[in-house]
Enzyme design. Structure first.
Site, PDB file in Angstrom:
ATOM      1  N   LYS A   1     -45.465 -30.085  -0.705  1.00 59.30           N
ATOM      2  CA  LYS A   1     -46.128 -30.863   0.352  1.00 59.30           C
ATOM      3  C   LYS A   1     -46.917 -32.019  -0.240  1.00 59.30           C
ATOM      4  O   LYS A   1     -46.827 -33.145   0.234  1.00 59.30           O
ATOM      5  CB  LYS A   1     -47.079 -29.969   1.171  1.00 59.30           C
ATOM      6  CG  LYS A   1     -46.337 -28.953   2.032  1.00 59.30           C
ATOM      7  CD  LYS A   1     -46.618 -29.104   3.513  1.00 59.30           C
ATOM      8  CE  LYS A   1     -45.572 -28.378   4.338  1.00 59.30           C
ATOM      9  NZ  LYS A   1     -45.965 -27.113   4.885  1.00 59.30           N
TER      10      LYS A   1
ATOM     11  N   LYS B   1     -33.463 -24.446  11.701  1.00 55.81           N
ATOM     12  CA  LYS B   1     -34.054 -25.233  12.791  1.00 55.81           C
ATOM     13  C   LYS B   1     -34.164 -26.694  12.396  1.00 55.81           C
ATOM     14  O   LYS B   1     -33.882 -27.579  13.182  1.00 55.81           O
ATOM     15  CB  LYS B   1     -35.485 -24.735  13.070  1.00 55.81           C
ATOM     16  CG  LYS B   1     -35.591 -23.638  14.063  1.00 55.81           C
ATOM     17  CD  LYS B   1     -37.027 -23.441  14.491  1.00 55.81           C
ATOM     18  CE  LYS B   1     -37.989 -23.093  13.355  1.00 55.81           C
ATOM     19  NZ  LYS B   1     -37.714 -21.819  12.679  1.00 55.81           N
TER      20      LYS B   1
ATOM     21  N   LYS C   1     -26.724 -24.665   5.390  1.00 55.31           N
ATOM     22  CA  LYS C   1     -27.575 -23.544   5.779  1.00 55.31           C
ATOM     23  C   LYS C   1     -28.012 -23.707   7.237  1.00 55.31           C
ATOM     24  O   LYS C   1     -28.446 -24.794   7.627  1.00 55.31           O
ATOM     25  CB  LYS C   1     -28.816 -23.522   4.876  1.00 55.31           C
ATOM     26  CG  LYS C   1     -29.812 -22.452   5.249  1.00 55.31           C
ATOM     27  CD  LYS C   1     -31.094 -22.556   4.433  1.00 55.31           C
ATOM     28  CE  LYS C   1     -32.041 -21.440   4.743  1.00 55.31           C
ATOM     29  NZ  LYS C   1     -33.249 -21.666   5.401  1.00 55.31           N
TER      30      LYS C   1
HETATM   31  P1  ADP Z   1     -35.612 -22.212   9.591  1.00 52.62           P
HETATM   32  O1  ADP Z   1     -34.898 -22.623   8.315  1.00 52.62           O
HETATM   33  O2  ADP Z   1     -34.701 -22.268  10.765  1.00 52.62           O
HETATM   34  O3  ADP Z   1     -36.920 -22.915   9.800  1.00 52.62           O
HETATM   35  P2  ADP Z   1     -37.269 -20.007   8.881  1.00 52.62           P
HETATM   36  O4  ADP Z   1     -37.642 -20.612   7.584  1.00 52.62           O
HETATM   37  O5  ADP Z   1     -38.266 -19.930   9.984  1.00 52.62           O
HETATM   38  O6  ADP Z   1     -35.931 -20.693   9.418  1.00 52.62           O
HETATM   39  O7  ADP Z   1     -36.642 -18.570   8.612  1.00 52.62           O
HETATM   40  C1  ADP Z   1     -37.322 -17.372   8.686  1.00 52.62           C
HETATM   41  C2  ADP Z   1     -36.548 -16.375   7.827  1.00 52.62           C
HETATM   42  O8  ADP Z   1     -35.192 -16.239   8.341  1.00 52.62           O
HETATM   43  C3  ADP Z   1     -36.383 -16.843   6.388  1.00 52.62           C
HETATM   44  O9  ADP Z   1     -37.357 -16.326   5.552  1.00 52.62           O
HETATM   45  C4  ADP Z   1     -35.034 -16.301   5.981  1.00 52.62           C
HETATM   46  O10 ADP Z   1     -35.187 -15.003   5.435  1.00 52.62           O
HETATM   47  C5  ADP Z   1     -34.272 -16.173   7.280  1.00 52.62           C
HETATM   48  N1  ADP Z   1     -33.271 -17.255   7.415  1.00 52.62           N
HETATM   49  C6  ADP Z   1     -33.421 -18.426   8.063  1.00 52.62           C
HETATM   50  N2  ADP Z   1     -32.298 -19.161   8.043  1.00 52.62           N
HETATM   51  C7  ADP Z   1     -31.396 -18.443   7.338  1.00 52.62           C
HETATM   52  C8  ADP Z   1     -30.031 -18.656   6.974  1.00 52.62           C
HETATM   53  N3  ADP Z   1     -29.357 -19.740   7.327  1.00 52.62           N
HETATM   54  N4  ADP Z   1     -29.423 -17.695   6.245  1.00 52.62           N
HETATM   55  C9  ADP Z   1     -30.070 -16.575   5.882  1.00 52.62           C
HETATM   56  N5  ADP Z   1     -31.350 -16.308   6.209  1.00 52.62           N
HETATM   57  C10 ADP Z   1     -32.021 -17.226   6.928  1.00 52.62           C
END
Ligand code: ADP
Ligand code: TRP
Length: 321
Positions: free
Chosen positions: A110, A192, A189
């Protein structure tokens, strides 16, 4: 085996969250002693809208409960309902070298991007250490990005244990390399932040639209296709057993399978798979006081456990006099 993990309340849920993390947590209830909480204190480092945080917290709780978290089998609570964690954070802060926190990626990334860091972001790993150590957790399932925070937790715990004798269990991060990264609509991947998600609790129309947007190549219908290079296949297989996957693979390789057809099947599969969970989630959200009551009971269980550790800490540190 005591397993603990925290999840930030983060709005809508997608297949990556479910297959990458939540499903595994829910399965842990069977073998081990599961402690799972909604990390709303941690979410304050990115959410400052109070209404949004409160709503997100209730929704995150409803999501987990609807998907199979059983408050009888596990201890499931909201972080801020167990204020003991803040007291432990302060104690741990006194055993946390500045350099240790300065090396943490979340903070470094950050600041490198020019975002002015505040103390909450800087101290984030200390609060996370308190989450883990307060419950004498042995195993902490996390994504790769959180591994460093568990290592910081161990470093802090070792320092405290050296000073006061063995107060804390040393936790191990549990990073499941088998849970491959779930790909999104474009094969990157699913996340969001990339806008490439298939969401769990959306209406049928939105879900269908998301599935139809999966990127495919222009191979004509009649030609054989390579399932390993197909984003639809990579997502569809999450819902299949080995036999079903082999059958779909055969259909790809035989030719004559259109992407529109397989997308329609995938859409119906996702919709039907989550339909009962959606119904349960709606019931839970329709009765927020009922939901709060479940969470209050979870907090009570968590506080009982927390108080055992904190009693030891207070005695050893001299806070109890
Ligand atoms: P985003 O990338 O959508 O913001 P988060 O970081 O909030 O998702 O994800 C919360 C948890 O969900 C992560 O710690 C991870 O373990 C899991 N996760 C999110 N996206 C994936 C993905 N594409 N593949 C596997 N696990 C994921
Ligand atoms: N920092 C974690 C995340 O962003 C959430 C979290 C908070 C956590 N406290 C924890 C995870 C304790 C495991 C253990 O994903």
């Amino acid at each position: 085996m005591r397993i603990l993990s925290g999840i930030q309340p983060s709005g809508s849920l997608h297949l990556g969250n479910y297959f990458g993390m939540m499903k595994k947590m829910i399965e842990y209830q069977e073998g081990g002693e599961l402690f799972c909480f909604i990390a709303n204190y941690h979410a304050m480092s990115s959410v400052s809208d109070g209404k949004a945080l409160a709503k997100g917290t209730l929704e995150a709780a409803a999501n987990f409960l609807a998907l199979g978290m059983d408050p009888e089998k596990s201890t499931f609570w909201v972080q801020s309902d167990v204020p003991e964690v803040q007291e432990l954070t302060w104690v741990l802060s006194n055993f946390t070298p500045m350099g240790l926190l300065e090396r943490c990626h979340s903070y470094k990334d950050k600041t490198a991007r020019g975002i002015a860091a505040n103390h909450g972001l800087f101290a984030y790993p200390v609060l996370m250490a308190a989450d883990i150590l307060l419950f004498q957790s042995e195993k902490v399932p996390v994504g790769k990005d959180q591994k460093q925070h568990v290592e910081v937790t161990r470093d802090i715990a070792i320092k405290v244990n050296n000073e006061y004798g063995d107060i804390f269990t040393l936790p191990e991060p549990d990073i499941d390399d088998n849970v491959a990264t779930i790909p999104g609509l474009d094969g990157q991947k699913m996340s969001k932040s990339y806008g490439n998600t298939i969401d769990l609790f959306v209406d049928e129309k939105t879900l269908r639209k998301q599935v139809m947007r999966i990127v495919t190549d222009p191979t004509p219908v009649e030609d054989p296709k390579n399932p390993d290079k197909c984003n639809v296949f990579q997502i569809y297989r999450l819902f299949m057993n080995k036999t079903q996957e082999a059958e779909l693979r055969r259909r790809y390789e035989a030719g004559g399978l259109g992407y529109g057809e397989v997308k329609q099947e995938l859409f119906e599969t996702v919709r039907d798979f989550f339909a009962p969970f959606t119904e349960r989630r709606n019931e839970l959200l329709a009765n927020p006081d009922g939901l709060r009551a479940i969470l209050a009971q979870g907090a009570q269980k968590a506080r009982y456990s927390a108080s055992k550790t904190l009693r030891k800490v207070r005695k050893k540190t001299g806070l109890a006099y």
